[in-house]
Write a protein that holds these residues in place. Structure first.
Motif, PDB file in Angstrom:
ATOM      1  N   THR A  22      -2.358   4.611 -17.537  1.00  0.00           N
ATOM      2  CA  THR A  22      -2.027   4.027 -16.229  1.00  0.00           C
ATOM      3  C   THR A  22      -3.133   3.095 -15.765  1.00  0.00           C
ATOM      4  OG1 THR A  22      -0.789   6.014 -15.663  1.00  0.00           O
ATOM      5  CG2 THR A  22      -1.449   4.602 -13.837  1.00  0.00           C
TER       6      THR A  22
ATOM      7  N   PRO B  73       6.289   7.649  -7.114  1.00  0.00           N
ATOM      8  CA  PRO B  73       5.029   7.956  -7.796  1.00  0.00           C
ATOM      9  C   PRO B  73       5.219   8.181  -9.291  1.00  0.00           C
ATOM     10  CG  PRO B  73       5.748   9.814  -6.466  1.00  0.00           C
ATOM     11  CD  PRO B  73       6.667   8.688  -6.154  1.00  0.00           C
ATOM     12  N   SER B  74       4.195   7.802 -10.046  1.00  0.00           N
ATOM     13  CA  SER B  74       4.258   7.973 -11.504  1.00  0.00           C
ATOM     14  C   SER B  74       3.917   9.414 -11.879  1.00  0.00           C
ATOM     15  CB  SER B  74       3.258   7.011 -12.157  1.00  0.00           C
ATOM     16  OG  SER B  74       3.054   7.379 -13.486  1.00  0.00           O
ATOM     17  N   ALA B  75       4.728   9.969 -12.770  1.00  0.00           N
ATOM     18  CA  ALA B  75       4.447  11.325 -13.248  1.00  0.00           C
ATOM     19  C   ALA B  75       3.422  11.289 -14.381  1.00  0.00           C
ATOM     20  CB  ALA B  75       5.730  11.988 -13.730  1.00  0.00           C
TER      21      ALA B  75
ATOM     22  N   VAL C  25       0.485  10.250 -14.435  1.00  0.00           N
ATOM     23  CA  VAL C  25      -0.906  10.522 -14.067  1.00  0.00           C
ATOM     24  C   VAL C  25      -1.236  12.012 -14.078  1.00  0.00           C
ATOM     25  CG1 VAL C  25      -1.156   8.430 -12.684  1.00  0.00           C
ATOM     26  CG2 VAL C  25      -0.342  10.521 -11.609  1.00  0.00           C
ATOM     27  N   GLY C  26      -0.254  12.837 -14.356  1.00  0.00           N
ATOM     28  CA  GLY C  26      -0.509  14.279 -14.386  1.00  0.00           C
ATOM     29  C   GLY C  26      -1.228  14.751 -15.633  1.00  0.00           C
TER      30      GLY C  26
ATOM     31  N   ASP D 232       0.795  -1.220   0.000  1.00  0.00           N
ATOM     32  CA  ASP D 232       0.000   0.000   0.000  1.00  0.00           C
ATOM     33  C   ASP D 232       0.831   1.274   0.000  1.00  0.00           C
ATOM     34  OD1 ASP D 232      -2.494  -1.095  -0.242  1.00  0.00           O
ATOM     35  OD2 ASP D 232      -2.727  -1.427   1.911  1.00  0.00           O
ATOM     36  N   VAL D 233       2.147   1.114  -0.101  1.00  0.00           N
ATOM     37  CA  VAL D 233       2.997   2.309  -0.145  1.00  0.00           C
ATOM     38  C   VAL D 233       3.640   2.404  -1.525  1.00  0.00           C
ATOM     39  CG1 VAL D 233       5.053   3.410   0.798  1.00  0.00           C
ATOM     40  CG2 VAL D 233       3.447   2.259   2.327  1.00  0.00           C
ATOM     41  N   VAL D 234       3.545   3.570  -2.135  1.00  0.00           N
ATOM     42  CA  VAL D 234       4.139   3.790  -3.452  1.00  0.00           C
ATOM     43  C   VAL D 234       5.436   4.576  -3.260  1.00  0.00           C
ATOM     44  CG1 VAL D 234       3.811   4.852  -5.714  1.00  0.00           C
ATOM     45  CG2 VAL D 234       1.881   3.790  -4.547  1.00  0.00           C
TER      46      VAL D 234
END
Lengths: 294, 508
Positions: B265, B252-254, B256-257, B247-249
Motif C-alpha cells: 500500500t 478503507p483498504s483491508a 493494510v491489516g 481527506d475522507v476515505v
C-alpha cells in the motif's frame, strides 16, 4: 510466586557518553496501575522504549510477564501509546486501526466500537487531517481495544481536551478492573494521583523513590496554619520551614507531628488548619532534594 | 554536490569531444546528429563542431533534467517540507510573515541556480571556449533551474504534503521533457519546442548563434510562476495547500491489516510512477534501435569511431539493447534504494514504534520490505522489457521478445548488491545509507559509462560493478559475475539485517 507483569532488572542504557538509565530496577505486579514520574529528560521514555524492545539495553534487561523485552511473547502481551503518535498520513483512522490490530492479532471489536464512540473520533478521515489529539485517540483506541495484559502509556493524554482526559481515566480504571497492568508516564500529576496506587520517581536516569501515594504522603511535609501563636517554632523537631503571619504562624513539618503538637499544647492556640501536600508538591520536594544533592 | 555534478558533466563532455577527434572526428557522425531519433534523445545539434556545442548537445539535456529535478525537490523540501514538519509554524508566528519566508526560499533557490550556471560557465571558459558563449550557457542553465524552482515553489503552495507537491511539479517537468522529445523527433511538430523550457534551452543555441533573446521566455515564465506563488501564499493557511485534499476515505483498504499488504500500500504510488517512466523510456529506446543501426551500417567511419572508443557494440540491435541495460541497471538500482528507504523514513518519523513494539518483529518488517522491493523491481523490469520490445516492434527491429527479457533480467543484477549495500548501512549507520548508496550508484555509472571513452585505467573501470556485467543479449551471461554480485548482495543483506535487529530504533 507471581511473575511480575513488568520487571526492569538493573536496567542501564547509555547513548554514547550520556547515561540515560543507571541501574534501574522496578517490579510491577499484574493488575497494578503504576505512575512513572520524573522531569523532562529523566529517562522515563527511554525506560519504556527499552521495555518495548525499541531500544537495546546497555546492561540489565526488562521482562514482560517473564518474557524478554522485544521477544514475540512480550510483544503479544503489550500495548503502547506514545506521547506523540506518528501514523501513516495517507491511511484513514480506520485503516490505521486495522493495521495496528492486524499486526497485534487480538482485538475486542465491540469494545473498539465503543471506544471510537466515547473518544468521539472520525475514523473515516485520513491521518494527515487529524490534530495531535485525534492521532492520540487512535492510538488509545488501538491500545485499549487490544485488551493487552500490559499497557505502557507514555504521556498518553498530551493533546487531549479535559473531556477526553476524563474518558481516558475511565478506560484506565476499566482496564485495571479487568486485571490489566498499566505503567503510566505522565506530567499530569492529578491524573497519576487519581489513577495510580503506586508511583515510581526517576531523575537523571536513577530511580529515586518507589512508593504508594499513601506512603509518600506519610513522609511528605504538612502545612499548619496556627492562629494565636507568635513564638519561635524553629527549634521544634520536624519543622522544616516557618513564618509569622498576621494572626499567628505558618509551619511546615516533615515526619511525625507529635513534637509540634506537644509544643502547641503550651501555647495560646485559638485555631489550627492543616493541609496535606499534593502529589505535585511531593514530586517537587523529591526533585528539589535531588537537585540540591546533585 | 550538484554543482560538482555540473562541473563533472561539462568536463566529461569536453574531454569526450577531444577524444573523438574534435570537429574532424564528428564529420563521420554528421548523418547521425541530424537523425530525428537522436535529436529526440539529445536535442538538436547546434554548434557541435566546437567542444562547447558538442558538450551541450551530448550532455546538456540530461544535465538539465537532473538539475531541474533536483531543484524542484529542493524547492518543495525548503517550503512544503518545512510546513509539513511544523517548523514554519514557529517561524511565521513571529515577526517573519508567510510571504517573507517564502521569498527567502525563492531567493535561496535562485542563488543556488546561479551557482550551477556559474560553475558550468567557468568550466567551459577554463576549457578554452568563448567567454560570451560560456556565459550564455551558464545564464541559460541558471534560468532553466530558477524557472523549475519557481514551478516547484508554486506546487508547494498548491498541494500538501511535500510528496504530493514534488510529484506534481516533477510530473509537469517530465511532461515538458517529453514534449521536447516529440518536438525534436517529429519535424512537423517542431513548433512544440517553444512550449517547453527544455525547448528554450536548445533554442538559445549556445556556442552557435548565441540567441540571448530566448532567455526572455524564462524571465516571463519565472515572473508568472512567482506572481502566482505570491497570490497563493496570501490566500492559504500555513501547513495547508491551496487545492483541497480528499481527506475522507469512503472504502478503507483491508490490505493494510498485514505487513505485506501495508508494504505494498505504501509503495504502490512509487511503483506505478517508476514503472510508467521506465516503460516510456524503454519504448522510446525501442523506437530508436532500427534507425540507429541502419545509420551505423551506412556509415563505416562512424562505426570505426565508436569501436575505437569501446562502443562498437552499439551498432548492432542486440548491442544497443545491451548498452541500454546500463541505464536500466541504474534506474532499477535507484528504484530499489527509494523503496527500501521508506523503511528509514518510517522509522525516523516514529511510525514504526507501535507496530514493532506490539505487533511484528523488525526482521518480519524488513523481510517484507525486501520482498516488496524485489517484487516491484521484477514487475518494473518486465514492463520495461515489454515496452522496449513494443517500441522495437513498431520500428521494425529484429531483437526477439526473449532477448529483451534477458536484457531486463541482466539489468536487475546490479540491484542485488545495491540493496545489500543500502541495508548493511541501514543496519549499522542508518543516517548515511541513502547518501552513500546513491553516491556509489552514480560513481559506478560514471565509471562504466564514460570510463572506456576517456580511457581510464582498467583498475578504475573494475571498481564499477556495471563494468563486470556483459551486454546481454549481445554477449552471453557471465555466470561468475552474476554469482559474485548475488552472493555479495545476499551477504550484505544478512549483515544489514543483523545490525537492524541489534541497534536502537531511531526515534522521531
Amino acid at each position: 510466586m507471581t511473575v511480575p507483569a513488568l520487571a526492569l532488572e538493573h536496567l542501564t542504557k547509555h547513548f554514547g557518553s550520556t547515561v540515560a538509565l543507571d541501574d534501574v530496577s522496578l517490579e510491577i505486579r499484574p493488575g497494578e496501575v503504576v505512575g512513572f514520574l520524573g522531569p523532562n529528560g529523566a529517562g522515563k521514555s527511554t525506560a519504556l522504549r527499552v521495555a518495548l524492545g525499541l531500544l537495546r539495553p546497555t546492561s540489565g534487561g526488562v521482562r514482560v510477564m517473564g518474557h524478554a523485552a522485544g521477544s514475540p511473547d512480550a510483544r503479544a502481551l503489550l500495548a503502547y501509546v506514545p506521547g506523540d503518535v506518528a501514523l501513516w498520513p495517507r491511511l484513514s483512522g480506520e485503516e490505521s486501526l486495522t493495521l495496528l490490530e492486524g499486526l497485534h492479532g487480538d482485538v475486542d471489536a465491540a469494545y473498539r466500537a465503543r471506544l471510537i464512540d466515547v473518544f468521539d473520533v472520525d475514523v473515516h478521515k485520513r491521518v494527515r487531517a487529524y490534530s495531535k489529539g485525534n492521532r492520540q485517540k487512535i492510538a488509545l483506541v488501538a491500545a485499549f481495544a487490544s485488551r493487552a495484559d500490559v499497557l505502557l502509556l507514555d504521556e498518553p493524554t498530551s493533546g487531549l481536551d479535559p473531556l477526553m482526559e476524563r474518558v481516558f481515566r475511565e478506560c484506565v480504571s476499566e482496564a485495571a478492573a479487568r486485571g490489566q497492568t498499566v505503567l503510566l508516564s505522565s506530567h499530569i500529576l492529578s491524573e497519576v494521583e487519581h489513577l495510580c496506587a503506586r508511583v515510581a520517581m526517576i531523575r537523571s536516569g536513577r530511580l529515586v523513590r518507589v512508593a504508594t501515594i499513601d506512603e509518600l504522603r506519610e513522609h511528605a511535609s504538612v502545612e499548619f496554619d496556627i492562629v494565636g501563636v507568635s513564638a519561635d517554632v524553629s527549634t521544634v523537631a520536624g519543622v522544616t520551614r516557618w513564618e509569622r503571619t498576621s494572626d499567628g504562624v505558618k509551619v511546615t513539618i516533615t515526619g511525625s507531628p507529635v513534637p509540634l503538637l506537644h509544643f502547641l499544647a503550651t501555647q495560646p492556640v485559638t485555631a489550627v488548619r492543616t493541609r496535606e501536600a499534593s502529589l505535585e508538591e511531593i514530586f517537587l520536594s523529591y526533585y528539589d532534594v535531588a537537585e540540591t544533592r546533585g | 554536490m550538484v554543482a560538482l555534478g555540473v562541473l563533472s558533466a561539462v568536463a566529461i563532455g569536453i574531454k569526450s569531444f577531444r577524444i573523438i577527434g574534435g570537429a574532424s572526428g564528428l564529420s563521420a557522425m554528421k548523418g547521425l546528429l541530424t537523425s530525428p531519433a537522436v535529436a529526440a534523445l539529445y536535442g538538436k545539434p547546434y554548434g557541435v563542431t566546437t567542444a562547447g556545442g558538442f558538450t551541450q548537445w551530448k550532455m546538456g539535456m540530461y544535465l538539465a533534467l537532473a538539475v531541474t529535478m533536483w531543484i524542484i525537490f529542493l524547492a518543495t523540501k525548503l517550503s512544503r517540507g518545512a510546513e509539513d514538519d511544523g517548523s514554519w509554524d514557529l517561524l511565521v508566528s513571529g515577526r517573519t510573515t508567510h510571504r517573507r519566508a517564502t521569498a527567502t526560499v525563492a531567493v535561496t533557490l535562485v542563488v543556488t541556480s546561479a551557482l550551477f550556471g556559474f560553475v558550468a560557465a567557468v568550466t567551459f571558459a577554463v576549457a578554452g571556449e568563448s567567454v560570451v558563449a560560456s556565459g550564455l550557457y551558464g545564464v541559460t542553465l541558471c534560468c532553466l533551474s530558477a524557472t523549475s524552482a519557481a514551478l516547484g515553489l508554486l506546487g508547494a503552495q498548491l498541494l500538501a504534503p511535500r510528496r504530493r507537491a514534488s510529484s506534481y511539479a516533477a510530473g509537469i517537468l517530465m511532461a515538458m521533457f517529453v514534449v521536447r522529445m516529440v518536438a525534436d523527433g517529429v519535424t512537423r511538430l517542431s513548433f512544440l519546442r517553444w512550449l517547453t523550457p527544455f525547448g528554450w534551452f536548445e533554442e538559445v543555441r549556445c556556442f552557435d548563434s548565441n540567441r540571448w533573446w530566448v532567455l526572455a521566455f524564462y524571465v516571463v515564465a519565472f515572473v508568472v510562476l512567482t506572481w502566482c506563488t505570491v497570490l497563493v501564499v496570501d490566500r492559504r493557511d500555513v501547513g495547508e495547500g491551496r487545492l483541497a485534499r480528499g481527506d475522507v476515505v469512503a472504502s478503507p483498504s483491508a490490505l493494510v491489516g498485514s505487513v505485506d499488504g501495508m508494504i505494498w500500500t505504501q509503495r504502490r504510488g512509487l511503483a506505478g510512477t517508476w514503472a510508467g517512466v521506465v516503460a516510456l523510456f524503454a519504448a522510446l529506446m525501442g523506437l530508436l534501435i532500427k534507425p540507429l543501426v541502419d545509420f551505423a551500417h551506412s556509415n563505416p567511419s562512424y562505426v570505426a569511431t565508436l569501436e575505437r572508443y569501446g562502443y562498437g557494440s552499439v551498432v548492432t540491435s542486440k548491442g544497443f539493447v545491451g548498452e541500454m541495460g546500463l541505464f536500466f541497471s541504474v534506474a532499477f538500482a535507484f528504484l530499489a534504494v527509494t523503496s527500501l528507504h521508506q523503511l528509514f523514513a518510517d522509522e525516523g518519523a516514529g511510525r514504526l514504534d507501535v507496530p514493532l513494539a506490539t505487533g511484528v518483529s523488525r526482521r518480519r518488517w524488513l523481510n517484507s520490505t525486501v520482498a516488496g522491493t524485489v517484487g516491484i523491481l521484477v514487475v518494473t523490469a518486465a514492463l520495461s522489457a515489454v515496452a522496449f520490445n513494443a517500441g522495437s516492434f513498431v520500428a521494425g527491429g529484429d531483437v526477439s521478445t526473449v532477448e529483451f527479457f534477458q536484457g531486463a533480467a541482466s539489468s536487475l543484477v546490479l540491484s542485488v548488491p545495491v540493496c545489500g549495500f543500502y541495508l548493511a548501512l541501514l543496519g549499522w549507520v542508518p543516517r548515511s545509507a541513502l547518501g552513500v548508496t546513491s553516491g556509489a550508484i552514480i560513481v559506478s555509472f560514471i565509471v562504466a559509462a564514460f570510463g572506456p571513452a576517456l580511457q581510464w585505467p582498467q583498475a578504475v573501470l573494475a571498481l564499477s560493478p556495471l563494468h563486470h556485467l556483459p551486454l546481454v543479449p549481445l554477449e552471453p551471461w557471465a555466470p561468475w559475475a552474476v554469482v559474485w554480485m548475488l552472493g555479495a548482495g545476499v551477504l550484505l543483506v544478512i549483515v544489514g539485517a543483523v545490525g537492524y535487529e541489534r541497534r536502537d530504533l531511531l526515534s522521531a
